[in-house]
Design a protein around this motif. Structure first.
Motif, short mmCIF file in Angstrom:
data_model
loop_
_atom_site.label_atom_id
_atom_site.label_comp_id
_atom_site.label_asym_id
_atom_site.label_seq_id
_atom_site.Cartn_x
_atom_site.Cartn_y
_atom_site.Cartn_z
N VAL A 168 0.86 -1.18 0.00
CA VAL A 168 0.00 0.00 0.00
C VAL A 168 0.90 1.23 0.00
N ARG A 169 0.70 2.10 -0.98
CA ARG A 169 1.55 3.29 -1.10
C ARG A 169 0.69 4.55 -1.08
N TYR A 170 1.20 5.59 -0.41
CA TYR A 170 0.47 6.85 -0.33
C TYR A 170 1.47 8.01 -0.31
N PRO A 171 1.03 9.25 -0.54
CA PRO A 171 1.95 10.38 -0.50
C PRO A 171 2.51 10.55 0.91
N PRO A 172 3.79 10.97 1.05
CA PRO A 172 4.38 11.13 2.38
C PRO A 172 3.54 12.05 3.27
N GLY A 173 3.46 11.69 4.56
CA GLY A 173 2.75 12.53 5.51
C GLY A 173 3.43 13.88 5.69
N GLU A 174 2.70 14.82 6.28
CA GLU A 174 3.24 16.16 6.46
C GLU A 174 4.26 16.22 7.58
N THR A 175 4.02 15.50 8.66
CA THR A 175 4.92 15.50 9.81
C THR A 175 5.02 14.09 10.37
N HIS A 176 6.06 13.85 11.17
CA HIS A 176 6.15 12.59 11.90
C HIS A 176 4.98 12.53 12.88
N GLY A 177 4.27 11.41 12.83
CA GLY A 177 3.11 11.26 13.68
C GLY A 177 1.80 11.62 13.01
N SER A 178 1.86 12.11 11.75
CA SER A 178 0.62 12.37 11.01
C SER A 178 -0.09 11.06 10.71
N GLU A 179 -1.41 11.07 10.82
CA GLU A 179 -2.17 9.86 10.53
C GLU A 179 -2.15 9.58 9.02
N PRO A 180 -2.03 8.31 8.65
CA PRO A 180 -2.11 7.96 7.23
C PRO A 180 -3.54 8.04 6.74
N PRO A 181 -3.76 7.99 5.41
CA PRO A 181 -5.15 7.96 4.91
C PRO A 181 -5.91 6.76 5.47
N GLU A 182 -7.22 6.91 5.57
CA GLU A 182 -8.05 5.88 6.18
C GLU A 182 -7.89 4.51 5.53
N PRO A 183 -7.80 4.40 4.20
CA PRO A 183 -7.60 3.07 3.60
C PRO A 183 -6.30 2.41 4.05
N VAL A 184 -5.27 3.21 4.30
CA VAL A 184 -4.00 2.67 4.78
C VAL A 184 -4.18 2.15 6.20
N ALA A 185 -4.82 2.94 7.04
CA ALA A 185 -5.07 2.52 8.43
C ALA A 185 -5.90 1.24 8.46
N ALA A 186 -6.87 1.13 7.56
CA ALA A 186 -7.71 -0.07 7.52
C ALA A 186 -6.89 -1.29 7.11
N ALA A 187 -5.97 -1.10 6.16
CA ALA A 187 -5.11 -2.21 5.74
C ALA A 187 -4.22 -2.67 6.89
N MET A 188 -3.71 -1.72 7.67
CA MET A 188 -2.85 -2.06 8.80
C MET A 188 -3.61 -2.86 9.84
N ALA A 189 -4.83 -2.47 10.12
CA ALA A 189 -5.62 -3.13 11.16
C ALA A 189 -6.19 -4.47 10.71
N GLY A 190 -6.16 -4.72 9.38
CA GLY A 190 -6.80 -5.92 8.87
C GLY A 190 -5.83 -7.01 8.46
N THR A 191 -4.59 -6.96 8.96
CA THR A 191 -3.59 -7.94 8.55
C THR A 191 -2.85 -8.48 9.76
N ASP A 192 -2.10 -9.55 9.55
CA ASP A 192 -1.35 -10.17 10.65
C ASP A 192 -0.02 -9.47 10.89
N VAL A 193 0.63 -9.04 9.82
CA VAL A 193 1.97 -8.45 9.90
C VAL A 193 2.01 -7.17 9.08
N VAL A 194 2.57 -6.11 9.66
CA VAL A 194 2.72 -4.83 8.97
C VAL A 194 4.19 -4.42 9.02
N LEU A 195 4.75 -4.07 7.87
CA LEU A 195 6.06 -3.42 7.81
C LEU A 195 5.86 -2.08 7.12
N ALA A 196 6.32 -0.99 7.75
CA ALA A 196 5.98 0.34 7.27
C ALA A 196 7.22 1.20 7.07
#
Length: 318
Positions: free
Chosen positions: A53-81
């Protein structure tokens, strides 16, 4: 790509221990695509249930990713970011862990740091984390001093010390990669800390360059550097005093990192260093939510636990 392959193997197979029946999401952005692609390549060889899953870089460290990215993270066993801006201190990462995902974030990772930082024995790093954590676990107060002028005391209270070992084999665990630190979100802090190693946006500080911070009742009350002060003030317009929160005290345990290189991700793990952070600490056991998390690395620290100095891992232990 071949130069990145060995580091990707370490990350996916040793650190995350991805298995064939598991799902895996590689979360990356437009500036870190080569690292994301090689991680996806290795993951795809292990499991048929891998996505990138690829998206434009966030504005700052700690910025929330787009909702589809967050959903992908929560819906899988392993996440590498591997991302330009850190996802470590985000609700998306926290919610992924709460959904039992194993998560490794690689904030600000570069190809050089990826290959250098993952050329390490992570079982050894885990053992050094255990040793440091045993020394600090029951502390009421931690005091840190440095030759540059740091003298700051932290009240730990009921906060739990955590370890970032790079070994992420249990559901709900999280680590940075490269890894190697023991850290806590203190309840109180008072004193002065002087960053003379690495800190964003400056990177590796020049010889003699120092960034001074005054802390009172857990809040940063003075910042000597204009750029960092402006960043914190900008965050304060959104969240008030939370932006000035003294968020973290960390102790580096990765003795394979022999020199600071200007990457906070790698340098904060260096054995024989301490790092102190400002801003958000919700994801590491604190109660303050802010859109920033700014780490500064301190060279040659002495760490006192209830008045007694402790032994820190150093490169000579490698």
């Amino acid at each position: 790509m071949s130069e990145l392959r060995g580091a990707a193997e370490t990350a996916v197979r040793q650190c995350l221990a991805l298995e064939s029946e598991e799902s895996c999401a590689i979360v990356t952005d437009d500036k870190r695509e080569p690292i994301g692609e090689v991680l996806y390549e290795v993951a795809s060889e292990i499991t048929d249930d891998a996505v990138i899953v690829r998206y434009p870089p966030g504005e700052t460290h700690g910025s929330e990713p787009p909702e589809p990215v967050a959903a992908a993270m929560a819906g899988t066993d392993v996440v590498l970011a591997p991302t330009t801006k850190s996802l470590s201190h985000t609700r998306a990462r926290t919610e992924a862990n709460e959904a039992d995902a194993r998560v490794a974030t690689l904030p600000g990772i570069t190809e050089e740091v990826f290959t250098t930082g993952l050329d390490a024995d992570y079982e050894s790093i885990a053992a050094r984390c255990e040793d440091v954590r045993a020394q600090v676990a029951d502390a009421d107060e931690i005091r840190v001093t440095t030759p540059a002028g740091t003298d700051i005391a932290f009240g730990i209270g009921d906060r739990e010390w955590l370890s970032d070992t790079g070994i992420v084999h249990e559901a709900g665990q999280m680590s940075n990669l490269p890894a190697g630190e023991v850290f806590v979100s203190p309840e109180t802090a008072d004193g002065t800390f002087v960053v003379d190693g690495t800190m964003r946006p400056h990177g590796l500080l020049e010889d003699g360059q120092e960034l001074t911070f005054e802390v009172e009742n857990g809040l940063v009350t003075h910042i000597s550097d204009d750029e960092i002060r402006e960043t914190v003030e900008g965050a304060a317009e959104e969240v008030g005093d939370a932006a000035y929160n003294l968020a973290e005290l960390g102790i580096g345990t990765n003795v394979a990192v022999t020199d600071l290189v200007g990457s906070v991700l790698l340098d904060e793990k260096a054995g024989g260093t301490v790092h102190i952070a400002i801003g958000d600490n919700v994801g590491i056991g604190g109660e303050t939510e802010a859109p920033i998390h700014l780490d500064g690395i301190l060279r040659e620290p002495t760490v006192y636990v209830d008045g007694e100095s402790i032994d820190l891992p150093t490169a000579t232990d490698a």
